[in-house]
Structure formats: structure tokens, C-alpha cells
Design an enzyme around this catalytic site. Structure first.
Site, PDB file in Angstrom:
ATOM      1  N   LYS A 136      -8.101 -13.866 -10.284  1.00 52.84           N
ATOM      2  CA  LYS A 136      -9.308 -13.077 -10.570  1.00 52.84           C
ATOM      3  C   LYS A 136     -10.306 -13.288  -9.441  1.00 52.84           C
ATOM      4  O   LYS A 136     -10.089 -14.117  -8.549  1.00 52.84           O
ATOM      5  CB  LYS A 136      -9.910 -13.481 -11.913  1.00 52.84           C
ATOM      6  CG  LYS A 136     -10.400 -14.924 -11.929  1.00 52.84           C
ATOM      7  CD  LYS A 136     -11.109 -15.260 -13.239  1.00 52.84           C
ATOM      8  CE  LYS A 136     -11.637 -16.687 -13.179  1.00 52.84           C
ATOM      9  NZ  LYS A 136     -12.363 -17.089 -14.375  1.00 52.84           N
ATOM     10  N   HIS A 173       0.823   0.616 -13.303  1.00 54.34           N
ATOM     11  CA  HIS A 173       1.604  -0.557 -13.718  1.00 54.34           C
ATOM     12  C   HIS A 173       3.084  -0.180 -13.774  1.00 54.34           C
ATOM     13  O   HIS A 173       3.436   0.875 -14.311  1.00 54.34           O
ATOM     14  CB  HIS A 173       1.130  -1.052 -15.092  1.00 54.34           C
ATOM     15  CG  HIS A 173       1.837  -2.293 -15.503  1.00 54.34           C
ATOM     16  ND1 HIS A 173       1.556  -3.520 -14.963  1.00 54.34           N
ATOM     17  CD2 HIS A 173       2.878  -2.480 -16.362  1.00 54.34           C
ATOM     18  CE1 HIS A 173       2.358  -4.428 -15.477  1.00 54.34           C
ATOM     19  NE2 HIS A 173       3.171  -3.825 -16.333  1.00 54.34           N
ATOM     20  N   ASN A 230      -5.456   2.124 -13.421  1.00 58.83           N
ATOM     21  CA  ASN A 230      -4.485   1.192 -12.843  1.00 58.83           C
ATOM     22  C   ASN A 230      -3.094   1.795 -12.927  1.00 58.83           C
ATOM     23  O   ASN A 230      -2.779   2.552 -13.837  1.00 58.83           O
ATOM     24  CB  ASN A 230      -4.514  -0.129 -13.641  1.00 58.83           C
ATOM     25  CG  ASN A 230      -3.536  -1.155 -13.114  1.00 58.83           C
ATOM     26  OD1 ASN A 230      -3.437  -1.371 -11.899  1.00 58.83           O
ATOM     27  ND2 ASN A 230      -2.790  -1.794 -13.997  1.00 58.83           N
ATOM     28  N   ARG A 242      -5.290  -8.550  -8.946  1.00 59.42           N
ATOM     29  CA  ARG A 242      -6.309  -9.410  -9.580  1.00 59.42           C
ATOM     30  C   ARG A 242      -6.694  -8.802 -10.916  1.00 59.42           C
ATOM     31  O   ARG A 242      -6.740  -7.569 -11.051  1.00 59.42           O
ATOM     32  CB  ARG A 242      -7.574  -9.462  -8.723  1.00 59.42           C
ATOM     33  CG  ARG A 242      -7.329  -9.907  -7.314  1.00 59.42           C
ATOM     34  CD  ARG A 242      -7.570 -11.385  -7.158  1.00 59.42           C
ATOM     35  NE  ARG A 242      -7.143 -11.815  -5.840  1.00 59.42           N
ATOM     36  CZ  ARG A 242      -7.269 -13.030  -5.381  1.00 59.42           C
ATOM     37  NH1 ARG A 242      -7.821 -13.964  -6.128  1.00 59.42           N
ATOM     38  NH2 ARG A 242      -6.846 -13.346  -4.182  1.00 59.42           N
ATOM     39  N   GLY A 272       0.795  -1.223   0.000  1.00 57.56           N
ATOM     40  CA  GLY A 272       0.000   0.000   0.000  1.00 57.56           C
ATOM     41  C   GLY A 272       0.826   1.271   0.000  1.00 57.56           C
ATOM     42  O   GLY A 272       0.334   2.332   0.381  1.00 57.56           O
ATOM     43  N   SER A 273       2.067   1.190  -0.499  1.00 56.52           N
ATOM     44  CA  SER A 273       2.880   2.418  -0.496  1.00 56.52           C
ATOM     45  C   SER A 273       2.284   3.463  -1.450  1.00 56.52           C
ATOM     46  O   SER A 273       2.375   4.671  -1.182  1.00 56.52           O
ATOM     47  CB  SER A 273       4.332   2.118  -0.863  1.00 56.52           C
ATOM     48  OG  SER A 273       4.443   1.730  -2.211  1.00 56.52           O
TER      49      SER A 273
END
Ligand code: GAR
Length: 192
Positions: free
Chosen positions: A65, A111, A109, A93, A11-12
């Protein structure tokens, strides 16, 4: 603009977002909830520290998932927290139809690669092993293609000769902690 964070681990990045919010540097965005699929994830502890509801939702039988039923539970919570944007901050997920259809164009998201290069798992390791001169991180919209949605913003990280995988990972994380809150801030200023 209300945002709900989804994460699976440390959770950084969620913390970086919450810190910017505390400092008044997240534009019109406000975190209204945190969800994790991992009962021991450190991201859960951020709830108390930042006075945001943070919950674990059991993830069901699959590793990569969620079932449609579990995704529907996510949808119910995200709606209860009035989310305008769902932010995957280290959520490991694959997001499927139930979530995608509930929030079309409203899931982003983070990435750890310069997409479209190195989608999927172990992106930094693969870039390092390939002898790349640079890598980085990307914020993008989520669609049905893994790490395949439209790119919102990217940050480049040079890979120096003296870098190890560990030092490179640290640099990518540092870049992420600036990139993701800034992307959210900008989206919040465009939000109506
Ligand atoms: C981050 O490096 C993020 O880019 C990556 O997980 C890490 C989470 O770190 N996400 C993915 O690989 C998604 N495919 P954090 O829990 O410390 O924020």
C-alpha cells in the site's frame, strides 16, 4: 473524458489503451497522464512513445500500500491532469482512503479473474491449479474491499486441456487488451 493510468510493471494494458486512442477507438476518452510506483517499470517508457506525461512517485515504506502522504501526492498529480477517471492498469498497490475519497466512484481496476472468483494475487495460477474450465478478466469499480467493487464488464477465457500456465496467461492478457479499452470507451460515451 480525461483518464490517468496507474501501473506497476510492463504496461501492456496501458499500451493497449494508448494504441486504441491513437486509432481513434477510445470514444471520448483521452489519457492525460501515467503514474507508477515502480521506478524501473516499463510502463514509464510509454510516456515518450505516446506523448503523455509519465512519472514515478516514490512509494514509501510499505510493500502493498501507499502512505496517506504518498496517496495525496498521487491525488495532486491526478487533479493537475484533470482526470475524470483513474484507471488501475496493473497497479499492484491496495488503494486506500485518501485516493478513494478524492475520486469517489471514479477509480476502476482490471483484475485477471472472473470476479468474485479469485480476488487478490496469482489469480490465473490459482484458477489453473484448481483445474477450472474457464477463467478470464474483470473491469470493476474500486472500493475499500480488495477486488470487491461493482463489476463493469468481464471477458471469459476457456482453459483447454493442452494449455500451460504460460499459454493461459497469454490468452488472459489478450482478453484484457480488448476488455479494458472497450470498458473505457463505453464509460466515456456515458460521461457528461
Ligand atoms: C494484468 O494482468 C492485470 O490484470 C494485473 O496485472 C497485470 C498487468 O499487466 N492486475 C492485477 O493483478 C491487479 N490486482 P500489464 O502491466 O502488462 O498491463
Amino acid at each position: 473524458m480525461n483518464i490517468v493510468l496507474l501501473g506497476s510493471g510492463t504496461g501492456s494494458n496501458a499500451k493497449a489503451i494508448l494504441e486504441k486512442q491513437t486509432q481513434g477507438l477510445l470514444g471520448k476518452a483521452r489519457v492525460t497522464g501515467i503514474i507508477t510506483d515502480n521506478p524501473t517499470a516499463r510502463i514509464l517508457t510509454l510516456g515518450d512513445s505516446y506523448h503523455v506525461p509519465a512519472i514515478h512517485i516514490p512509494s514509501g515504506p510499505f510493500k502493498t500500500k501507499l502512505t496517506p502522504e504518498v496517496e495525496q501526492t498521487y491525488v495532486d498529480h491526478i487533479r493537475a491532469w484533470s482526470a475524470d477517471l483513474v484507471v488501475l492498469a496493473g497497479f499492484m498497490r491496495v488503494v486506500k482512503e485518501t485516493l478513494l475519497n478524492a475520486f469517489p466512484g471514479k477509480i476502476i481496476n482490471l483484475h485477471p479473474s472472473l470476479l468474485p472468483k479469485y480476488p487478490g494475487l496469482h489469480s490465473v495460477q490459482r484458477a489453473f491449479d484448481a483445474g477450472e474450465k474457464e477463467c478470464g478478466c474483470t473491469v470493476h469499480y474500486v472500493n475499500a474491499v480488495i477486488d470487491g467493487g461493482d463489476i463493469i464488464s468481464q471477458s471469459r477465457v476457456r482453459i483447454e486441456k493442452e494449455d500451460t500456465f504460460t499459454t493461459l496467461m497469454e490468452k488472459v492478457h489478450a482478453a484484457e487488451h480488448t476488455l479494458l479499452p472497450e470498458a473505457i470507451r463505453k464509460l466515456s460515451l456515458e460521461f457528461r
